[in-house]
Design an enzyme around this catalytic site. Structure first.
Site, PDB file in Angstrom:
ATOM      1  NE  ARG A  39      -2.933  -0.307   3.265  1.00 16.33           N
ATOM      2  CZ  ARG A  39      -2.696  -0.982   4.396  1.00 16.33           C
ATOM      3  NH1 ARG A  39      -2.729  -2.292   4.388  1.00 16.33           N
ATOM      4  NH2 ARG A  39      -2.427  -0.350   5.521  1.00 16.33           N
ATOM      5  CG  ASN A  40       5.286   3.241   0.418  1.00 16.70           C
ATOM      6  OD1 ASN A  40       5.457   4.013  -0.522  1.00 16.70           O
ATOM      7  ND2 ASN A  40       5.776   3.468   1.619  1.00 16.70           N
ATOM      8  CD  GLN A  41      -0.807   6.601  -1.945  1.00 19.27           C
ATOM      9  OE1 GLN A  41      -0.391   7.661  -1.496  1.00 19.27           O
ATOM     10  NE2 GLN A  41      -2.082   6.378  -2.206  1.00 19.27           N
ATOM     11  CG  PHE A  42       8.651   5.307  -3.659  1.00 13.44           C
ATOM     12  CD1 PHE A  42       9.188   6.564  -3.476  1.00 13.44           C
ATOM     13  CD2 PHE A  42       9.333   4.412  -4.488  1.00 13.44           C
ATOM     14  CE1 PHE A  42      10.381   6.935  -4.102  1.00 13.44           C
ATOM     15  CE2 PHE A  42      10.520   4.772  -5.107  1.00 13.44           C
ATOM     16  CZ  PHE A  42      11.038   6.036  -4.918  1.00 13.44           C
ATOM     17  CB  THR A 147       4.909   7.287  -0.716  1.00  7.40           C
ATOM     18  OG1 THR A 147       6.082   6.697  -0.141  1.00  7.40           O
ATOM     19  CG2 THR A 147       5.286   8.393  -1.692  1.00  7.40           C
TER      20      THR A 147
END
Length: 168
Positions: A39-42, A147
């Site tokens: 779920r990290n948006q990086f 993120t």
């Protein structure tokens, strides 16, 4: 609470941009990859900005960063932390990475972007206020929205708009 160690930098001598996090979370440490939490948006953000497929293998995404002059690292080299959140970091245990040597080896870096407030605050504490004459520094520093999945205050689209700064 066990001590943890971060990763080496992802950088080439051609890097002109550095993106700094604080310390990899447990999912990243377990995977041996930067920003591995699903779920990290990086990666969704960076891949959209670079026009590459976010589903590419990790090594291909790293190559795309290198090809675009983008380096990735963390402020913290070692620390103790409970869980994955920055708030779980035991401040007295922080050992920062050596940015003096890093910037000597990567003189083309002109912009440093912080992936959230913790990275910025720690960098300023351990690097800018202790080892650098600010008036001699030619780099630009800018905080970007984190993120991390813990930062749900902004939508992916809004973060994407702000993160476009890394391309300039």
């Amino acid at each position: 609470m066990n001590p943890i160690s971060g990763f080496p930098p992802i950088a080439t001598e051609r890097a002109r941009v550095l993106i700094l996090g604080s310390m990899p979370g447990l999912a990243s440490l377990n995977a041996g990859e930067y920003y591995a939490h699903p779920r990290n948006q990086f990666w969704p953000i960076v891949c959209r900005l670079l026009g590459i497929d976010a589903l590419l293998p990790y090594e291909s995404r790293l190559n795309a960063l290198n090809d675009n002059g983008i380096a990735v690292w963390d402020v913290i080299k070692d620390c103790s932390r409970s869980g994955s959140l920055d708030s779980g970091i035991v401040k007295q245990t922080i050992v920062p990475n050596d940015f003096v040597i890093f910037f000597q080896r990567h003189p083309s870096i002109r912009s440093v972007f912080f992936n959230g407030a913790t990275a910025e605050n720690l960098f300023r504490k351990f690097y800018l206020t202790t080892t650098l004459k600010v008036c001699d520094d030619i780099r630009n520093y800018r905080r970007l929205p984190s993120t991390s999945p813990a930062n749900a205050a902004l939508s992916l689209e809004r973060k994407l708009e702000i993160w476009k700064l890394i391309l300039n």
